[in-house]
Structures are given as structure tokens and as C-alpha cells.
Enzyme design. Structure first.
Site, PDB file in Angstrom:
ATOM      1  N   LYS A  70      -7.357  15.104  80.536  1.00  0.00           N
ATOM      2  CA  LYS A  70      -7.064  13.280  81.511  1.00  0.00           C
ATOM      3  C   LYS A  70      -5.360  13.097  81.320  1.00  0.00           C
ATOM      4  O   LYS A  70      -4.706  14.157  81.317  1.00  0.00           O
ATOM      5  CB  LYS A  70      -6.564  12.459  79.384  1.00  0.00           C
ATOM      6  CG  LYS A  70      -6.089  11.241  79.692  1.00  0.00           C
ATOM      7  CD  LYS A  70      -6.420  10.324  79.887  1.00  0.00           C
ATOM      8  CE  LYS A  70      -5.282   8.642  79.721  1.00  0.00           C
ATOM      9  NZ  LYS A  70      -6.367   8.608  81.095  1.00  0.00           N
ATOM     10  N   ASN A 108     -11.892   0.415  85.377  1.00  0.00           N
ATOM     11  CA  ASN A 108     -10.592   0.679  84.429  1.00  0.00           C
ATOM     12  C   ASN A 108      -9.063   0.727  84.681  1.00  0.00           C
ATOM     13  O   ASN A 108      -8.685   0.831  86.032  1.00  0.00           O
ATOM     14  CB  ASN A 108     -10.855   2.137  83.656  1.00  0.00           C
ATOM     15  CG  ASN A 108     -10.355   3.398  84.704  1.00  0.00           C
ATOM     16  OD1 ASN A 108      -8.986   3.394  84.128  1.00  0.00           O
ATOM     17  ND2 ASN A 108     -11.257   3.772  85.469  1.00  0.00           N
ATOM     18  N   ASN A 156      -4.624  17.489  84.410  1.00  0.00           N
ATOM     19  CA  ASN A 156      -4.640  16.493  85.775  1.00  0.00           C
ATOM     20  C   ASN A 156      -2.917  15.937  85.738  1.00  0.00           C
ATOM     21  O   ASN A 156      -2.695  15.553  84.411  1.00  0.00           O
ATOM     22  CB  ASN A 156      -5.980  15.164  85.607  1.00  0.00           C
ATOM     23  CG  ASN A 156      -5.123  14.681  86.053  1.00  0.00           C
ATOM     24  OD1 ASN A 156      -4.703  13.765  86.368  1.00  0.00           O
ATOM     25  ND2 ASN A 156      -6.252  14.246  87.091  1.00  0.00           N
ATOM     26  N   ASN A 198      -2.915  13.791  90.629  1.00  0.00           N
ATOM     27  CA  ASN A 198      -3.557  12.487  90.888  1.00  0.00           C
ATOM     28  C   ASN A 198      -2.546  11.721  91.712  1.00  0.00           C
ATOM     29  O   ASN A 198      -1.378  11.253  91.062  1.00  0.00           O
ATOM     30  CB  ASN A 198      -3.799  11.990  89.331  1.00  0.00           C
ATOM     31  CG  ASN A 198      -4.324  10.383  89.506  1.00  0.00           C
ATOM     32  OD1 ASN A 198      -4.392  10.154  90.417  1.00  0.00           O
ATOM     33  ND2 ASN A 198      -4.623  10.540  87.644  1.00  0.00           N
ATOM     34  N   CYS A 217      -4.858   7.555  91.683  1.00  0.00           N
ATOM     35  CA  CYS A 217      -4.454   6.321  90.521  1.00  0.00           C
ATOM     36  C   CYS A 217      -3.879   5.151  90.709  1.00  0.00           C
ATOM     37  O   CYS A 217      -3.041   5.307  90.897  1.00  0.00           O
ATOM     38  CB  CYS A 217      -4.090   7.037  88.995  1.00  0.00           C
ATOM     39  SG  CYS A 217      -4.293   5.971  87.884  1.00  0.00           S
ATOM     40  N   THR A 272     -11.270   6.326  91.895  1.00  0.00           N
ATOM     41  CA  THR A 272     -12.163   4.798  91.732  1.00  0.00           C
ATOM     42  C   THR A 272     -11.112   4.381  93.219  1.00  0.00           C
ATOM     43  O   THR A 272     -10.248   4.307  93.707  1.00  0.00           O
ATOM     44  CB  THR A 272     -11.531   4.432  90.737  1.00  0.00           C
ATOM     45  OG1 THR A 272     -10.068   4.580  90.525  1.00  0.00           O
ATOM     46  CG2 THR A 272     -11.729   5.164  89.487  1.00  0.00           C
ATOM     47  N   GLY A 288     -17.706  11.690  85.976  1.00  0.00           N
ATOM     48  CA  GLY A 288     -16.976  11.134  84.445  1.00  0.00           C
ATOM     49  C   GLY A 288     -17.794   9.760  84.323  1.00  0.00           C
ATOM     50  O   GLY A 288     -18.065   9.732  82.934  1.00  0.00           O
TER      51      GLY A 288
END
Lengths: 242, 313
Positions: free
Chosen positions: B50, B74, B105, B133, B136, B199, B271
């Protein structure tokens, strides 16, 4: 937690848009836990509180609110549905002698199952069941047999005129622990009324088993997931947003 | 067809040899150990943890989830217990049930936060690579902001590379005009690999109120609906860079894994599939040898980039 294929045994309308579904193929759930049911053609499974169990058949209640639940309402007996069962953490009720049960709307589902558990142990709880209006009152006959049932409606069309929390403030009810499930404003009201109890929370979920963090709420001991550490929390633990 | 024919699913990523290329993607598998309640997770090639920031974060208000016809949106907002707790608590819990090396991550709001978090997590024995990341979409003033500008991304990658004790993977955003440009920027900054796609920014509205379902308005769309988009981007990035590409985006089946590897993925991340079926990654791993046999593939590593022998001009 298990992944199981359940079979719809019965699916019937109880009130305007409220349905009862009974499904076979699962073991006895703990009161307060929930299951998720896959609906063909929809990406996410739908979470429902276990609302009763007997002879291998679990009961759920649901309101038709969108395309997914509309499709559910049309499922005939015999339909197979993939489900995740035994999800979440339920009520702590082993030591309770004088329970008070409070519900708002379809929040009646998990606490009705809890009332049945108390009754099976020889305890008849006081059950304050709040609804918006008389036409949405469900489960009256079933609950009257096993509880000291008090119905309230927001418009006064059945029972006490007002919501469940108002009823409690107007009536002196003694209890050693309460168990409440319903919309957030009601749960906030219950927490303000007393912290001697447990709240069953609802949330839009992604996975339903703790992986996505989609349903986290704030508590006094950090953030907790409604689907994993909940849906039942100590009333004093939950921190509601203002 | 011969029975008991051994299909070789082993792959190597930055020298870390994995039994198979299947890695649960960051944000869909928590810190891993809770999936032990469903199955023996030691079968997984690796696990991407996570997203972790320097300090603990609660994330966004609820609702954080909206359903879509072929996936979900999400907007968790990087809820996590902070880098120190991940290293000292979460990784230890995971080690008890998962003996292999994992990918940490790292999220952030500043160069400093990315660098320090990478430093802390890369020092854990259990971690073999750090995944940055920078894509995001759910953190204001952070996350994706670092992944859209090529100059900033290159500079950030370089800063993290200097601090990290392990190989650095840059997780790329699909919310750009040309993902090969950000991929090249990461490579210039010294990235050891890139992973894609994160995403796609998306939105759903409540039909009765017209209000966005997600509390913060929009979120990241993922699921099988994005697979063709992801596949195309992996294909393009494979041609643009000379570092390993980790493919993800809507992978649901072992067939999807093969297709993603044909496009150029050296490993894959699974995922959203984990969220609708906790057994998804297990099923994909168990199905891989059967699918390989059907397609006449003996060694999975041989198929990486196979699609590029065909002209698409």
C-alpha cells in the site's frame, strides 16, 4: 470469511421498495457481520447485514435504490449467486442482560438478527424501531413475538411521532447496553444519547474485506475499516465528522 | 500434448528471481498479510505494498468508491500508517506469512517526503525495490502533480535514486498526452524500471442529486475497462525505454497476463481484480501454466515484447 455460491430460496417484497431475500448454502453468521452478493452484470458485490439464520438459510433485507438492487429484486428462487460471507466484526453481546436495540429504517436488518439471538438466550430486549412512515414499517409481527417492540415514524403515521432517538429521550428506558444500526444522523444521536452501546455503521465499499481502504472511518484509536474492524464499533470509539 | 510438462513461469526483475510475474498492485492488497485469511500468499511472485507516506495519513472523506460498468473509481487518498510503522510493524507482520521480497510503494507531497520515505523503506531487508507513486490522482498538491511534468519527474527520480538503497520503479500516470515522454524522463532520472498504468481520472454522478458520488468529486478509474488503454501504453513505453516495464491496468485473467507480456511487460501487477475476488491473483497464477501450454509457451520470459515483431505502423 469465505467465498461461496449461494442459492436464492425466496425473494419477496415486504413494502413499497423493500425486499427480503433468503439464501441457502452458508454457515451460521455471527450477528452484526455481513455478506456481499454478486449481481450479474455489476462490477462490485453488494454488502448486506446478516438479518437472520436458520437451517442453513441466511436472510437479508434490501431497498431498491439503483439498477443493481433493481436487478436483485427480479431474481427468481433457484438463482445462484457468488458471495463473500462472514465479513466484518459483529456485536459483543455475550454478557448483556438488559439489552436495548435501536434501529432506523433498514438498519433494522442486523439488529433483528441480534434480537433473535437474545430471545434464544431467554432475554426479551426492548426494541425501538424507527421508520420514515407507516408504509415502510416492516417485521412488526416477527419482532413483537420476541421483543418489547416500540415503533416510531418520522411523520407519526404509526407508533410514536418522531425518530428513535427522540423516543429514547422522551421515555426512560433502563438498559445495560444498547445496539444501534441506522443512518448516520441517527447514530450520531445515539452516541450523544449514551456511549454505553455499539453502533453498526454503513459505508459504500469497494472490496468488503479490508483491502481497498474505501470505507475507513475515524475512531479514537485511529482509522478503522467499516468492513473489517467494523461494521460494529463501540459507540464511544467512533468519531463522526461535524 | 505431453502431460506434466513443466511450464516455466519464472522471471527476474532487477536480479530478484520470482516464481511468476504476478504482483498484487499497490493499494489493492493492503500490506498483504490479511490475504492470508483467504489463501497461502507465498505463491505470489511479489507484492506491491500500500502506498506509504512519511507520516500517517487518514485520506479522503467517504464515499471513496463509485462503481462503473467495467470497473470502479476510488479516491482513498493514500491512507497509510506512515513510513516508520510500515517498516517496523507492517513489514514484520507480512514477513511471518510471506517469505519473498516485496516492492514498497512511496507517495508524497514534496521532494523531501519522497526522498526520506524511500530512504526508510528501501533500508528494509524485505524490500527489493521501491515504486514511486507519482501518479496518484487522489492527493491534492501531491502524487500525480509530480508525475505529469517531465522535468520535475526526472529531477525527483534522480533525488530518490540517490537516497534509495534498492532499485527504483517509477509508476506512471496515464493522464498525460504522451506517456512515452514521462517514461523517458524517468529513465533519464535513473529509474531502474517503470510501472504502468496508474488509474485514469474519472467521475460518477448521483442521478437524483447530480452530485459527484466520490466525496472529493473525482477519483481513479480502474478495472477491466482500462485494459486496452493500459496495453497500448505498455506497448508504446516498451519501445521508448531500455529499462524493464511492469504492466498493469485491468488484468483479470492469465490470458491478460500473457497479452500484457506480449506488449512488453517484464512482470505484471494485478489490482482491481483482487477487490472483487480475493482469490483473483491465486487463480491467475494457477491458470498460467494451462494458458501457456495452450499457447505453446514453454518459458514465460521468452514472450516479453513478442508483439513488437509485428509492424503497427
Amino acid at each position: 470469511m469465505k467465498k461461496e455460491i449461494l442459492t436464492v430460496e425466496e425473494n419477496r417484497r415486504l413494502a413499497a421498495d423493500i425486499f427480503e431475500m433468503r439464501l441457502s448454502g452458508t454457515s451460521r453468521p455471527e450477528p452484526g457481520t455481513f455478506l456481499e452478493i454478486a449481481v450479474d452484470g455489476f462490477f462490485l458485490k453488494r454488502p448486506f447485514g446478516a438479518a437472520g439464520w436458520s437451517d442453513g438459510i441466511v436472510t437479508i433485507y434490501y431497498r431498491v435504490v439503483g439498477a443493481g438492487t433493481e436487478k436483485m429484486a427480479a431474481l427468481p428462487a433457484g438463482t445462484k449467486a457468488e458471495a463473500l460471507t462472514g465479513l466484518g466484526h459483529g456485536f459483543d453481546f455475550g454478557g448483556t442482560k438488559k439489552p436495548l436495540i435501536v434501529s432506523g429504517g433498514l438498519g433494522i436488518a442486523p439488529v433483528k438478527y441480534l434480537a433473535e439471538e437474545f430471545y434464544a438466550r431467554g432475554i426479551k430486549p426492548v426494541f425501538v424501531a424507527g421508520f420514515r412512515t407507516a408504509s415502510e414499517v416492516i417485521l412488526r409481527d416477527e419482532l413483537e413475538k420476541i421483543c418489547d417492540l416500540r415503533i416510531t415514524t418520522d411523520d407519526g403515521s404509526a407508533g410514536y411521532n418522531g425518530n428513535a432517538v427522540m423516543y429514547l429521550k422522551d421515555n426512560d428506558i433502563s438498559f445495560d447496553r444498547y445496539y444501534a444500526c441506522g443512518p448516520v444522523p441517527m447514530l450520531k444521536g445515539m452516541k450523544a444519547y449514551s456511549e454505553k452501546g455499539e453502533l453498526s455503521l454503513e459505508a459504500r465499499m469497494g472490496c468488503g474485506f479490508g483491502a481497498c481502504m474505501g470505507c475507513s472511518v475515524k475512531t479514537r484509536s485511529g482509522y478503522k475499516r467499516v468492513c473489517r474492524e467494523g461494521p460494529v464499533f463501540e459507540a464511544g470509539e467512533v468519531i463522526f465528522d461535524a | 500434448m505431453r502431460e506434466n510438462c513443466v511450464r516455466d513461469t519464472e522471471i527476474s526483475l532487477f536480479g530478484n528471481v520470482m516464481d511468476n510475474p504476478v504482483i498484487p498492485a499497490s493499494g489493492t492488497f493492503g500490506f498483504g498479510y490479511e490475504f492470508r485469511d483467504w489463501y497461502d500468499i507465498s505463491i505470489l511472485g511479489s507484492i506491491a505494498l500500500k502506498g506509504t507516506t512519511l507520516e500517517a495519513r487518514y485520506g479522503n472523506p467517504l464515499p471513496r468508491i463509485a462503481e462503473c460498468p467495467a470497473g470502479m473509481i476510488n479516491a482513498i487518498g493514500l491512507q497509510n500508517p506512515g513510513a516508520a510503522a510500515v517498516k517496523d510493524v507492517e513489514l514484520k507482520k507480512l514477513k511471518e506469512v510471506y517469505p519473498k521480497k516485496v516492492i514498497a510503494n512511496v507517495g508524497g507531497h514534496s521532494f523531501h517526503e519522497y526522498v526520506e520515505t524511500s530512504r526508510i523503506l528501501s533500508s528494509a531487508d524485505e524490500v527489493f525495490a521501491v515504486e514511486l507513486n507519482v501518479s496518484c490522482p487522489n492527493v491534492e498538491g501531491g502524487g500525480m502533480a509530480f508525475g505529469l511534468d517531465e522535468g520535475i519527474l526526472e529531477e525527483l527520480t534522480r533525488a530518490v535514486k540517490e537516497a534509495s538503497l534498492k532499485p527504483v520503479i517509477v509508476k506512471l500516470s496515464p493522464n498525460v498526452t504522451d506517456i512515452t515522454k514521462t517514461a523517458r524522463a524517468a529513465e533519464r532520472g535513473g529509474a531502474d524500471g517503470v510501472s504502468l498504468i496508474n488509474t485514469l481520472v474519472g467521475m460518477r454522478l448521483d442521478l437524483k442529486t447530480a452530485r459527484p458520488i466520490i466525496s472529493v468529486g473525482r477519483g481513479g478509474y480502474s478495472g477491466p475497462g482500462v485494459f486496452p488503454v493500459a496495453l497500448n501504453m505498455v506497448y508504446n513505453v516498451y519501445e521508448a525505454v531500455n529499462i524493464p516495464v511492469i504492466g498493469m491496468g485491468g488484468i483479470m485473467t492469465a490470458e491478460d497476463v500473457v497479452e500484457m507480456m506480449y506488449a512488453g511487460a517484464s512482470a505484471v501487477m494485478v489490482g482491481t481484480a483482487n477487490l472483487i475476488d480475493p482469490f483473483a491473483a491465486k487463480k491467475i497464477i494457477e491458470d498460467l501454466p494451462r494458458v501457456m501450454e495452450k499457447l505453446g509457451i514453454e518459458k514465460l520470459e521468452d514472450i516479453i515484447g513478442r508483439a513488437h515483431k509485428w509492424s503497427t505502423k
